[in-house]
Design an enzyme around this catalytic site. Structure first.
Site, PDB file in Angstrom:
ATOM      1  CG  HIS A 388      -1.824   1.172   1.313  1.00 17.28           C
ATOM      2  ND1 HIS A 388      -1.461   2.311   1.991  1.00 17.28           N
ATOM      3  CD2 HIS A 388      -3.035   1.429   0.755  1.00 17.28           C
ATOM      4  CE1 HIS A 388      -2.435   3.205   1.877  1.00 17.28           C
ATOM      5  NE2 HIS A 388      -3.395   2.692   1.128  1.00 17.28           N
ATOM      6  NE  ARG A 487      -4.571  -0.360  -7.135  1.00 14.73           N
ATOM      7  CZ  ARG A 487      -3.407  -0.241  -7.771  1.00 14.73           C
ATOM      8  NH1 ARG A 487      -2.968   0.938  -8.135  1.00 14.73           N
ATOM      9  NH2 ARG A 487      -2.675  -1.316  -8.028  1.00 14.73           N
ATOM     10  NE  ARG A 535      -9.039  -2.711  -8.641  1.00 13.18           N
ATOM     11  CZ  ARG A 535      -7.830  -2.948  -8.136  1.00 13.18           C
ATOM     12  NH1 ARG A 535      -6.990  -3.744  -8.778  1.00 13.18           N
ATOM     13  NH2 ARG A 535      -7.466  -2.391  -7.018  1.00 13.18           N
ATOM     14  CD  GLU A 636      -6.241  -8.929  -9.549  1.00 13.08           C
ATOM     15  OE1 GLU A 636      -5.233  -8.240  -9.356  1.00 13.08           O
ATOM     16  OE2 GLU A 636      -7.369  -8.577  -9.167  1.00 13.08           O
ATOM     17  N   GLY A 657      -3.181  -8.075 -13.696  1.00  6.93           N
ATOM     18  CA  GLY A 657      -2.797  -7.530 -12.398  1.00  6.93           C
ATOM     19  C   GLY A 657      -1.530  -8.243 -11.988  1.00  6.93           C
ATOM     20  CB  SER A 658       1.957  -7.846 -13.109  1.00  5.13           C
ATOM     21  OG  SER A 658       1.963  -6.451 -12.935  1.00  5.13           O
ATOM     22  CG  ASN A 659       0.848  -5.215  -8.420  1.00  8.63           C
ATOM     23  OD1 ASN A 659       1.797  -5.128  -9.184  1.00  8.63           O
ATOM     24  ND2 ASN A 659       0.088  -4.190  -8.115  1.00  8.63           N
ATOM     25  CG  ASP A 660      -3.374  -9.528  -6.344  1.00  7.94           C
ATOM     26  OD1 ASP A 660      -2.892  -9.890  -5.257  1.00  7.94           O
ATOM     27  OD2 ASP A 660      -4.170  -8.590  -6.454  1.00  7.94           O
ATOM     28  CB  CYS A 709      -3.649  -2.029 -14.521  1.00  8.36           C
ATOM     29  SG  CYS A 709      -4.594  -3.325 -13.716  1.00  8.36           S
TER      30      CYS A 709
HETATM   31  C1  PEP Z   1      -2.486  -6.074  -9.367  1.00  9.45           C
HETATM   32  O1  PEP Z   1      -2.753  -7.011  -8.618  1.00  9.45           O
HETATM   33  O2  PEP Z   1      -1.513  -6.077 -10.143  1.00  9.45           O
HETATM   34  C2  PEP Z   1      -3.327  -4.857  -9.340  1.00  9.45           C
HETATM   35  C3  PEP Z   1      -3.165  -3.891 -10.225  1.00  9.45           C
HETATM   36  O3  PEP Z   1      -4.246  -4.776  -8.336  1.00  9.45           O
HETATM   37  P1  PEP Z   1      -3.887  -4.377  -6.828  1.00  9.45           P
HETATM   38  O4  PEP Z   1      -2.441  -4.003  -6.793  1.00  9.45           O
HETATM   39  O5  PEP Z   1      -4.791  -3.265  -6.476  1.00  9.45           O
HETATM   40  O6  PEP Z   1      -4.181  -5.654  -6.104  1.00  9.45           O
HETATM   41 MG    MG Z   2      -4.691  -7.012  -7.659  1.00  3.90          MG
END
Ligand code: PEP
Ligand code: MG
Length: 760
Positions: A388, A487, A535, A636, A657-660, A709
């Protein structure tokens, strides 16, 4: 001589030619490979297998068997063995060698792509010939076959050379860069070192010691000794590399002497000078030999990350004088700021936080955002670069260093500090006096049209990620083609502040609808007619609980990251009424306010069934997919990629959602700073990249678009390059990365076009 010696071989030869010490050895050229192939008439047989066998794994297996059972021509066999004997004579008897593949020009791109870098270590004389054949056979890895099929490359064209080198009996080893890898500063050489073989460092198994050397004076300016808990070495009895625990004093002793470090730096300078560009170098120190003959360069290649950044970005570097380091962490949002540190463990204690203070805390959550907005920098104990704190800081344009582990303990409340978030370091004292603000171009009197004409046109759309509606004014003139991820959590936690179910309970649901609509409309109208992909909410249970009145509606979850998140929430009887409010807000913006550039996206989608249900609720509220109203899903959870064909029937597009996706593909908690530090959390992992590629292919087959994203393209140009090459439709990045990404994408597209023309 890449065609003959392969990339690796040519490179080593070149190093030797200007006096760099590399482990002695010889090269079995690509001609030898062709000789072997034609002698056994293998080309025809290989082609036959490739034509008949559609299953690449099976084709690969059969070709490899074929190569391994074919005989090396007598004269070639003799040539290889006598080269080995001569090498053995030169460096002492009974040597072990490394046998490494060295791809030729035709196959270079493929080799790096397919990870076709077979290397056999500690090979003895009796094993040598077979290992050479194994390297030759590695040309036919399943991935390599697949790649050549896709590109239409003829097998007769591909060849491979083999490098044979004496194994270094490595006491210490590692990598070095002729620029600072954390920030691209070219005045320094940074050496990373650990005990034993270099694999420990290259593979991220240890946190290495770090030595920074100033190029102009060859002076060591920084030395950081890490706690190195393991080493890898070759066990001659077991005949394999083994990992052993490093105990006691050795773990905390520095693994490289000053003398060795400076010798390495000298070699690095020579190498950089020779190639005329920043380099990334692997090195080793031999345990049996004397200084300086024990210092070896194992591999040198062009550094690509910083060297491919636009120049302006490199030159924005801030000069920082001598200073004392308080803590280090991950550079999450670039920039530098000085100010008074405020150690705050609970947002409730933040009442007297002043504008310009530096927030030092464990980890932030949406409750902290009002404080973050007035902070001049942020330092956290926990979190990786997609936590975050990291995401919000980047969007706010505030320097942030995350995952310092002990920032809240080491830094004193009220102390003056400087956060250098480009390097990921917090210093004592105030080093910069004012924040350097860049003037937006409109402030320099240019119209938006002229402004946009300054940037290259790209076929791949460049979108921007945004959370806070009010910052859109600051970014509105950036050259983006839309908002690829809005977001809404920011609107909910800062503007609405109440839990939606609580508002329903007290009879004020329209409060939620109106404020959410207002926030979205602010952005959609500012950039009309460019699209805004909004989203639906993706808070985790603990975050919803933090909203006013949330306690009552939110269960305790052991692992909210994998819990009641995204669509699973919208279709549950408890939350469904709140989801309807979200939908009504979108409908209001589109229909009452006329902002039909607003599209929607579903986060954290896991199954087809849940998505169908959620879309049904949306339709029930009168929002239907159509020409003007696109519905996207986030890709994701890996299930969405596995079933991309099925999902394609339900939606207009996907956004990665490359983070997840990295978290769920690798099984790595994205907020774990331990795993981030050891390099486990990495969106560039081949498993993650392959998923992305698969999604693009399948979605395109069904006429659907793919975007991304997550943070990856904002941080790693090589990921952007990969995705553009694979044909992604748009890339959505953080505000600070819009311009550089547009340039990068334009250059990749031009290169692809040129390559296409040349091929014709
Ligand atoms: C992600 O998961 O890449 C994404 C963009 O969503 P968040 O970071 O909000 O989970
Ligand atoms: Mg995500």
């Amino acid at each position: 001589m890449i065609d003959i010696a392969g990339g690796k071989g040519a490179n080593l030869g070149e190093l030797v030619s200007f006096g760099i010490r590399v482990p002695p050895g010889f090269i079995i050229t690509s001609k030898a490979y062709y000789y072997f192939i034609s002698h056994n008439n293998l080309n025809t047989k290989i082609k036959e297998i490739l034509d008949q066998e559609k299953d690449v794994e099976e084709a690969s297996k059969r070709i490899k068997e074929l190569i391994l059972k074919s005989k090396i021509p007598e004269d070639l066999e003799q040539a290889i063995l006598s080269a080995y004997d001569e090498l053995a004579k030169r460096v002492g008897t009974e040597i072990l060698v490394a046998v490494r593949s060295s791809a030729t020009a035709e196959d270079l791109e493929n080799a790096s792509f397919a990870g076709q870098q077979d290397t056999y270590l500690n090979v003895t004389r009796p094993e040598l010939l077979n290992n050479v054949k194994m390297v030759w056979a590695s040309l036919f890895n399943a991935r390599a076959i697949e790649y050549r099929r896709a590109k239409g490359i003829d097998v007769e064209k591909v060849g491979i050379a083999v490098v044979v080198q004496k194994m270094v009996n490595s006491r210490s080893a590692g990598v070095m860069f002729t620029l600072h890898p954390a920030n691209g500063d070219r005045n320094f050489i940074v050496i990373e070192s650990s005990w034993g073989l270099g694999e420990a460092v290259v593979g991220g198994k240890v946190t290495p010691d770090e030595i920074v050397i100033e190029k102009s004076t060859l002076r060591i300016v920084e030395k950081r000794t890490s706690h190195k808990t393991l080493k890898i070495y070759y066990d001659r009895v077991q005949k394999r590399n083994v990992e052993v625990e490093v105990k006691g004093e050795e773990a905390d002793r520095i693994s490289l002497t000053d003398e060795e470090a400076i010798e390495l730096a000298k070699l690095a300078l020579k190498i950089e000078e020779h190639y005329g560009r920043p380099m990334d170098i692997e090195w080793a120190i031999d345990a049996d030999m004397k200084f300086p003959d024990n210092v070896f360069i194992v591999q040198a290649r062009a550094e690509t990350f910083w060297s491919s950044k636009p120049k302006a970005q490199q030159e924005k570097e801030v000069e920082v004088p001598e200073r004392k380091v308080l803590v280090k962490g991950l550079p999450a949002s670039p920039g530098i700021a000085s100010g008074r540190a405020r150690i705050l463990l609970d947002v409730k204690d933040a009442k007297d936080f002043q504008k310009g203070d530096i927030l030092v805390t464990k980890m932030t959550d949406p409750d902290w955002v009002p404080i973050m907005k007035i902070a001049s920098a942020i330092v956290t104990d926990e979190g990786g670069i997609t936590s975050h704190a990291a995401i919000v800081s980047r969007e706010l344009g505030i320097p942030a260093v995350v995952g310092t582990k002990e920032g809240t303990k080491v830094i004193k409340d009220g102390q003056d500090i400087t956060v250098d978030a480009t390097r990921g370091v917090v210093y004592e004292g105030r080093i910069v006096t004012e924040k350097v603000e860049e003037k937006p171009a409109t402030a320099q009197g240019l119209s938006r049209d002229i402004l946009l004409s300054l940037y290259p046109v790209t076929g791949t759309k460049i979108y921007m990620n945004l959370g806070q509606p009010d910052v859109i004014e600051k970014y509105v003139d950036l050259p983006f083609d839309g908002i690829g991820l809005m977001r809404i959590e920011f609107i909910v936690s800062e503007w609405i502040r109440y839990h939606p179910l609580y508002l329903i309970k007290i009879g004020k649901p329209e409060e939620f609808v109106n404020k959410l609509a207002e926030g979205v409309a602010r952005v959609a109208s500012a950039i009309y007619p460019r699209p805004v992909v909004v989203r639906f909410s993706d808070f985790k249970t603990n975050e919803y609980k933090g909203l006013i009145g949330g306690e009552e509606f939110e269960p305790e979850e052991r692992n909210p990251m994998l819990g009641w998140r995204g669509v699973s929430r919208y279709i549950s009887p408890q939350y469904e009424p709140a989801f309807r409010l979200e939908v009504r807000a979108i409908k209001k913006v589109r229909e009452e306010m006329g902002l039909n550039n607003v599209w929607v996206m579903f986060p954290f989608v896991r199954t087809l069934t849940e998505l169908r249900k959620a879309m049904k609720i949306m339709e029930d509220e009168g929002l239907e997919r159509g020409k003007n109203f696109k519905v996207w899903v986030m890709a994701e959870v890996p299930s969405v990629i596995m079933l991309a064909d099925e999902f394609s029937r339900l939606v207009d597009g996907f956004s990665i959602g490359s983070n997840d996706l990295a978290q769920l593909t690798l099984g790595v908690d994205r907020d774990s700073e331990i795993l981030a530090r050891t390099g486990y959390y990495d969106e560039r992992d081949p498993a993650v990249l392959r998923s992305m590629r698969k999604l693009i292919r399948v979605a395109h087959k069904y006429g659907r678009t793919v975007s991304i994203c997550g943070q990856a393209p904002s941080v790693y140009p090589e990921v952007t390059e990969f995705l553009v090459k694979e044909g992604i439709d748009s890339v959505s990045v953080n505000p600070d990365a819009v311009i550089s990404t547009r340039r990068l994408v334009a250059s990749i597209e031009q290169k692809l076009m040129l390559q296409g023309l040349r091929r014709k």
